[in-house]
Write an enzyme that holds these catalytic residues in place. Sequence first.
Site, PDB file in Angstrom:
ATOM      1  N   GLU A 139       0.932  -1.399   0.001  1.00  0.00           N
ATOM      2  CA  GLU A 139       0.349   0.081  -0.250  1.00  0.00           C
ATOM      3  C   GLU A 139       1.351   1.296  -0.397  1.00  0.00           C
ATOM      4  OE1 GLU A 139      -2.796   0.746   2.924  1.00  0.00           O
ATOM      5  OE2 GLU A 139      -3.385   2.711   2.697  1.00  0.00           O
ATOM      6  N   LYS A 197      -2.289  -1.979  -3.205  1.00  0.00           N
ATOM      7  CA  LYS A 197      -3.977  -1.180  -2.693  1.00  0.00           C
ATOM      8  C   LYS A 197      -2.949   0.174  -2.942  1.00  0.00           C
ATOM      9  CE  LYS A 197      -5.833  -0.183   1.690  1.00  0.00           C
ATOM     10  NZ  LYS A 197      -6.956  -0.303   2.190  1.00  0.00           N
TER      11      LYS A 197
HETATM   12  P1  13P Z   1      -9.350   4.652   4.048  1.00  0.00           P
HETATM   13  O1  13P Z   1      -9.883   4.187   3.027  1.00  0.00           O
HETATM   14  O2  13P Z   1     -10.128   4.700   5.126  1.00  0.00           O
HETATM   15  O3  13P Z   1      -8.045   5.333   3.375  1.00  0.00           O
HETATM   16  O4  13P Z   1      -8.633   3.944   4.713  1.00  0.00           O
HETATM   17  C1  13P Z   1      -7.831   2.213   4.243  1.00  0.00           C
HETATM   18  C2  13P Z   1      -6.904   1.540   4.661  1.00  0.00           C
HETATM   19  O5  13P Z   1      -6.564   0.576   5.138  1.00  0.00           O
HETATM   20  C3  13P Z   1      -5.866   2.712   4.373  1.00  0.00           C
HETATM   21  O6  13P Z   1      -4.465   2.113   5.151  1.00  0.00           O
END
Ligand code: 13P
Length: 340
Positions: free
Chosen positions: A175, A217
Amino acid sequence: MSDLASIAEQMVAEGKGILAMDESTGTCKKRFDSYGIECTEENRRAYRGMLVTTPGLGEYISGAILFDETLRQNTTDGTPIPMALQSQGILPGIKVDTGAHPLAGFENEKVTEGLDGLRARLNEYVELGAVFAKWRAVITIGPDMPTAACVEANAHGLARYAALCQEAGLVPIVEPEVLMDGDHDIDACYEVADATLRSVYAALYEQGVVLEGTVLKPSMVLSGKDCAEQAPVDEVAEATLSCLLNRVPASVPGVVFLSGGQSDELATAHLNAMNQLDPGAPWALSFSYGRALQQPAIKIWRPDQPETTELAQKALLHRAKCNGLATIGQYDEALEAQAA
Ligand code: 13P
């Protein structure tokens, strides 16, 4: 197909996406505070137990990302939370980074920490039932930011984490979040997202990570939150897909977006528009939303009012269904009016 590839495929199964419910205790307190819910361990347990026992959730949700504390807690009827998820056909996952911390020498930039001792923690998480993991890196857009030092340090951390996960038998969710904060336009976001993904995939390659056993992600390519001109849905969808197509190898099974502060309905509309583009993407395009899935439920749920549980679960299920439909380009705004 390897076990890792098979888990990754299940995480991005058609019509489904991931529920991010892995807020650290500090972030959970912020969310609870907005609605006057006291952030005690018991309230966090009850709230998250409510989410995972939502009837029918497994129809639209393939996996749920938990915080360390939650992986060890039980639902109100005494079922361990990972087991409650599995009984709905939802894969349990775990956030394993220890947060974004100031990057030495680079004011206002952050690097995600958590590699020390990670191998042992991952082995414990596997024993507790996790099958995938998450590590979030944060890239800020601003004057002279991001620096190459920040992007590369974060990419390196993500790749080292991903390699350790695969060694332990966990699918890493990679991510790299480019924050929406700021008044930059969508082109500036595109440029930073492009450079970030380039660096992340170079690092994953260097560390020998098997892409078939990973899930990406990313954030979407959007106008900054304070930009006077907000790019419309179609432009966001096209820019995001174009950026990903240039940088994400086709061997990656799926891309699950974070919502990052977008409104619930806009996050759904953007995902839907991407899945309507033709030609489409070589990977599944799905969601791993935190706020955009949980917000309507948390607005309703109160720990001392048992009658709010069912209403909050309905609100969560509605958002899960809308986003599930968006993964196949079949979301329609009219569904929102029906639910209201
Ligand atoms: P949000 O969709 O609220 O941005 O959170 C996703 C997430 O896991 C952030 O690390």
